[in-house]
Design an enzyme around this catalytic site. Structure first.
Site, PDB file in Angstrom:
ATOM      1  CG  PHE A 142      -0.322   0.598   2.651  1.00  0.00           C
ATOM      2  CD1 PHE A 142      -0.421   1.928   2.631  1.00  0.00           C
ATOM      3  CD2 PHE A 142       0.388  -0.493   3.503  1.00  0.00           C
ATOM      4  CE1 PHE A 142       0.557   2.244   3.797  1.00  0.00           C
ATOM      5  CE2 PHE A 142       0.965  -0.051   4.427  1.00  0.00           C
ATOM      6  CZ  PHE A 142       1.067   1.223   4.908  1.00  0.00           C
ATOM      7  CE  LYS A 147      -3.048  -8.556  -4.343  1.00  0.00           C
ATOM      8  NZ  LYS A 147      -3.463  -7.535  -3.252  1.00  0.00           N
ATOM      9  NE  ARG A 166      -3.209  -2.463   3.972  1.00  0.00           N
ATOM     10  CZ  ARG A 166      -2.426  -2.436   4.855  1.00  0.00           C
ATOM     11  NH1 ARG A 166      -2.387  -1.672   5.699  1.00  0.00           N
ATOM     12  NH2 ARG A 166      -1.675  -3.374   4.938  1.00  0.00           N
ATOM     13  CB  SER A 209       4.857  -7.174   5.555  1.00  0.00           C
ATOM     14  OG  SER A 209       3.860  -8.354   5.424  1.00  0.00           O
ATOM     15  CB  CYS A 228      10.417  -0.453   2.662  1.00  0.00           C
ATOM     16  SG  CYS A 228      11.160   0.200   1.236  1.00  0.00           S
TER      17      CYS A 228
HETATM   18  P1  NAD Z   1       1.574  -6.437   3.278  1.00  0.00           P
HETATM   19  O1  NAD Z   1       2.463  -7.684   3.274  1.00  0.00           O
HETATM   20  O2  NAD Z   1       0.525  -6.587   4.051  1.00  0.00           O
HETATM   21  O3  NAD Z   1       0.733  -6.613   1.588  1.00  0.00           O
HETATM   22  C1  NAD Z   1       1.545  -6.570   0.500  1.00  0.00           C
HETATM   23  C2  NAD Z   1       0.747  -7.266  -0.503  1.00  0.00           C
HETATM   24  O4  NAD Z   1       0.415  -8.605  -0.264  1.00  0.00           O
HETATM   25  C3  NAD Z   1      -0.656  -6.745  -0.858  1.00  0.00           C
HETATM   26  O5  NAD Z   1      -0.894  -6.655  -1.959  1.00  0.00           O
HETATM   27  C4  NAD Z   1      -1.433  -7.622   0.024  1.00  0.00           C
HETATM   28  O6  NAD Z   1      -2.754  -7.768  -0.560  1.00  0.00           O
HETATM   29  C5  NAD Z   1      -0.950  -8.833  -0.136  1.00  0.00           C
HETATM   30  N1  NAD Z   1      -0.978  -9.856   0.995  1.00  0.00           N
HETATM   31  C6  NAD Z   1      -1.623  -9.412   2.158  1.00  0.00           C
HETATM   32  N2  NAD Z   1      -1.992 -10.573   3.180  1.00  0.00           N
HETATM   33  C7  NAD Z   1      -1.455 -11.493   2.094  1.00  0.00           C
HETATM   34  C8  NAD Z   1      -1.451 -13.033   2.530  1.00  0.00           C
HETATM   35  N3  NAD Z   1      -1.968 -13.608   3.709  1.00  0.00           N
HETATM   36  N4  NAD Z   1      -1.306 -13.634   1.474  1.00  0.00           N
HETATM   37  C9  NAD Z   1      -1.080 -13.201   0.314  1.00  0.00           C
HETATM   38  N5  NAD Z   1      -0.757 -12.114   0.093  1.00  0.00           N
HETATM   39  C10 NAD Z   1      -1.343 -11.327   0.788  1.00  0.00           C
HETATM   40  O7  NAD Z   1       2.394  -5.123   3.187  1.00  0.00           O
HETATM   41  P2  NAD Z   1       1.779  -3.593   3.441  1.00  0.00           P
HETATM   42  O8  NAD Z   1       1.335  -3.402   4.612  1.00  0.00           O
HETATM   43  O9  NAD Z   1       0.937  -3.450   2.023  1.00  0.00           O
HETATM   44  O10 NAD Z   1       3.178  -3.102   2.851  1.00  0.00           O
HETATM   45  C11 NAD Z   1       3.940  -2.329   3.798  1.00  0.00           C
HETATM   46  C12 NAD Z   1       4.959  -3.371   4.038  1.00  0.00           C
HETATM   47  O11 NAD Z   1       5.763  -3.577   2.913  1.00  0.00           O
HETATM   48  C13 NAD Z   1       5.990  -3.058   4.912  1.00  0.00           C
HETATM   49  O12 NAD Z   1       6.392  -4.269   5.857  1.00  0.00           O
HETATM   50  C14 NAD Z   1       7.330  -2.385   4.116  1.00  0.00           C
HETATM   51  O13 NAD Z   1       8.453  -2.489   4.709  1.00  0.00           O
HETATM   52  C15 NAD Z   1       7.061  -3.392   2.860  1.00  0.00           C
HETATM   53  N6  NAD Z   1       7.854  -2.728   2.030  1.00  0.00           N
HETATM   54  C16 NAD Z   1       8.968  -3.085   1.490  1.00  0.00           C
HETATM   55  C17 NAD Z   1       9.596  -2.402   0.372  1.00  0.00           C
HETATM   56  C18 NAD Z   1      10.893  -3.103  -0.041  1.00  0.00           C
HETATM   57  O14 NAD Z   1      11.262  -2.423  -1.387  1.00  0.00           O
HETATM   58  N7  NAD Z   1      11.625  -3.947   0.709  1.00  0.00           N
HETATM   59  C19 NAD Z   1       9.148  -1.538  -0.285  1.00  0.00           C
HETATM   60  C20 NAD Z   1       7.756  -1.014   0.227  1.00  0.00           C
HETATM   61  C21 NAD Z   1       7.064  -1.611   1.171  1.00  0.00           C
END
Ligand code: NAD
Length: 498
Positions: free
Chosen positions: A148, A172, A176, A225, A280
């Protein structure tokens, strides 16, 4: 309240089943319902991508690049509308939303160089009348799953490059804040992308699992995450797919006694509290070498944190907007409570903060903890909110040990005027992206982005040269055209130039 639809085969497709609320975090109101794709909808997107692949794979890279040139122009023309959409659903300030879009456009610019970046390698006469070259061919249908916190930039890390490499892409996005992502994908259609080369399907775990399990999907790019990154990496690779899964972070900034403190404090303010800490690459730990540095830094930080201009994301001139959802705001507050209970000193408490006229918004003021220690949850875990933790150490070596012992290794930086300390730090720190007097060392589009340790699962970093490798398969071709036909006897020794 309007619906946010899928984009399949160039057309908006309404959802048929479950939906999720999309909030305006500044007001706390539900403003859209986003469709959550079921398996049948995901299959529709896969079928569309598969049908587009044979022609797209054979489209000259220069033609693919021309579409990206038009896409870049459209993104620039629509900057204001896109920034407003991001801000409305994510909560980040308009200026910050425009910044993320610009960094995304850099990736489109890189993709415009498709004919250059897809050039193979060639050797004439590797043997008698034998030439050899390597070719970079597309992987096929690939999927991207994005978080998000950068609804424009992170998808743009992925699909422009994947597409100019000749793949068809299924995105995908986060459920949010899906509107800007969909809008941008439609601009790419407008730029002339053939139907099916990019499909956007909204959804949650059901949609992601369908993409992981589909044999037609050959590669998965994930950003989000760490627990979900690990899940997608293990489930995807188990099925023989290529996976690059970027996860969470805990980024430390080291302040040396010789640092330019005023500039370091300004840099920390932006890196810790910009986008409400929902980056991140946000700095969430300041490691001060010596008590004097810590005391002086905190004295300068406190008034600036208290003076943060916090308000509705879509207004101008703000430093910080709200957090993305009420649930996330409560989770961040829970971490602050846990830090207090564990004995850290809460120097600035943003928990009671609200914005007049927007009392239902998901706001939290900036928080600052001093005397944080490594066993506390506020140190160990990613908070993803406007909370900066100060850890006091006695030497650069101690600071580096602390960072190297942390499970995450996304970004880090050092503030110093001493080249020797900076060089040691760059050489020996176990982190993928390092800044020297640069608080957010996010690589430009022609380098690649990626953390170490539990911040990235997979072998290649995202976008840039590593992205090209991820979205292509190398094929090595060895070709012989004898100058005149002559009979050659069979040779049973392994061919060599020896
Ligand atoms: P998230 O892991 O909750 O969601 C990321 C994606 O995964 C979304 O599209 C979501 O719909 C999907 N998802 C959520 N739950 C799932 C499940 N149980 N099974 C399969 N798919 C699922 O992350 P978020 O809250 O949207 O984003 C924040 C996180 O992303 C933080 O941890 C941040 O550090 C990380 N992030 C990392 C980078 C990087 O480059 N390392 C960049 C941006 C964000």
């Amino acid at each position: 309240m309007s619906a946010v639809n899928h984009l399949i085969h160039g057309e908006q497709v309404a959802g048929t089943g479950r939906t999720a609320d999309v909030f305006n975090p500044s007001t706390g109101e539900v403003i859209h319902q986003v469709a959550l794709a079921d398996r049948a909808t995901i299959q529709q997107a896969i079928d569309s991508a598969r049908s587009a692949f044979p022609a797209w794979r054979n489209t000259p890279p220069a033609k693919r690049a021309q579409i990206m040139f038009r896409f870049k122009q459209l993104l620039e023309q629509h900057e204001a509308a896109i920034s407003k959409m991001i801000s409305e659903e994510h909560g980040k300030t308009l200026e910050d939303a425009a910044g993320e879009l610009k960094r995304g456009i850099e990736n489109v610019e890189y993709a415009c160089a498709a004919p250059e970046i897809l050039k193979g390698e060639y050797n004439r006469n590797v043997g008698p009348n034998i030439d050899a070259w390597s070719d970079f061919q597309p992987v096929g249908v690939v999927a991207g799953i994005t978080p998000f916190n950068f609804p424009a930039m992170v998808p743009l890390w992925m699909y422009p490059l994947a597409i100019v490499c000749g793949n068809c892409f299924i995105l995908k996005p986060s459920e949010r804040d899906p509107s800007s992502t969909l809008y941008i994908a439609q601009l790419l259609q407008e730029a002339g992308l053939p139907k099916g080369v990019l499909n956007v399907v909204h959804g949650d775990k059901e949609a992601v699992d369908a993409l992981i399990e589909a044999p037609e999907v050959k590669a998965l790019s994930f950003v989000g995450s760490t627990p979900i990154a690990e899940y997608i990496y293990s489930e995807g690779t188990k099925r023989g797919k290529r996976v690059q899964a970027l996860g969470g972070a805990k980024n430390h900034a080291v302040l040396m006694p010789d640092a330019d403190l005023d500039n370091a404090v300004s840099a920390l303010m932006g890196a810790a509290y910009g986008s409400c800490g929902e980056r991140c690459m946000a700095i969430s730990v300041a490691v001060c070498v010596g008590d004097q540095v810590a005391d002086a830094m905190i004295k300068k930080l406190v008034p600036q944190i208290k003076a943060l201009k916090i308000g509705a994301g879509t207004s101008t001139g703000l430093d910080m907007g709200p957090l993305v959802t009420g649930a996330h705001r409560d989770k961040v507050k829970g971490y602050v409570d846990a830090g207090v209970a564990a004995g850290a000193e809460l120097v600035v408490d943003g928990r009671g903060f609200s914005v007049a006229g927007n009392e239902k918004g998901f706001f939290l003021g900036g928080c600052l903890f001093d005397r944080v220690t490594p066993e506390m949850s506020i140190y160990k875990e990613e908070i993803f909110g406007p909370v900066l933790c100060v850890v006091r150490v006695n030497s650069l070596e101690e600071a580096m040990q602390l960072i190297n012992d942390h499970e995450y290794g996304n970004g880090t930086c050092i503030f110093t005027r001493d080249g020797e300390s900076a060089r040691l730090f760059c050489d020996e720190i176990e982190v993928g992206m390092v800044g020297v007097n640069v608080p957010l060392p996010v690589p430009v589009a022609y380098h690649s982005f990626g953390g170490w340790k539990r911040s990235l699962f997979g072998d290649l970093h995202a976008y840039g040269p590593d992205g090209v490798r991820f979205y292509t398969r190398r094929k090595a071709i060895t070709q012989r055209w004898p100058q005149r036909a002559s009979h050659e006897a069979a040779s049973f020794a392994f061919p060599s130039n020896g």
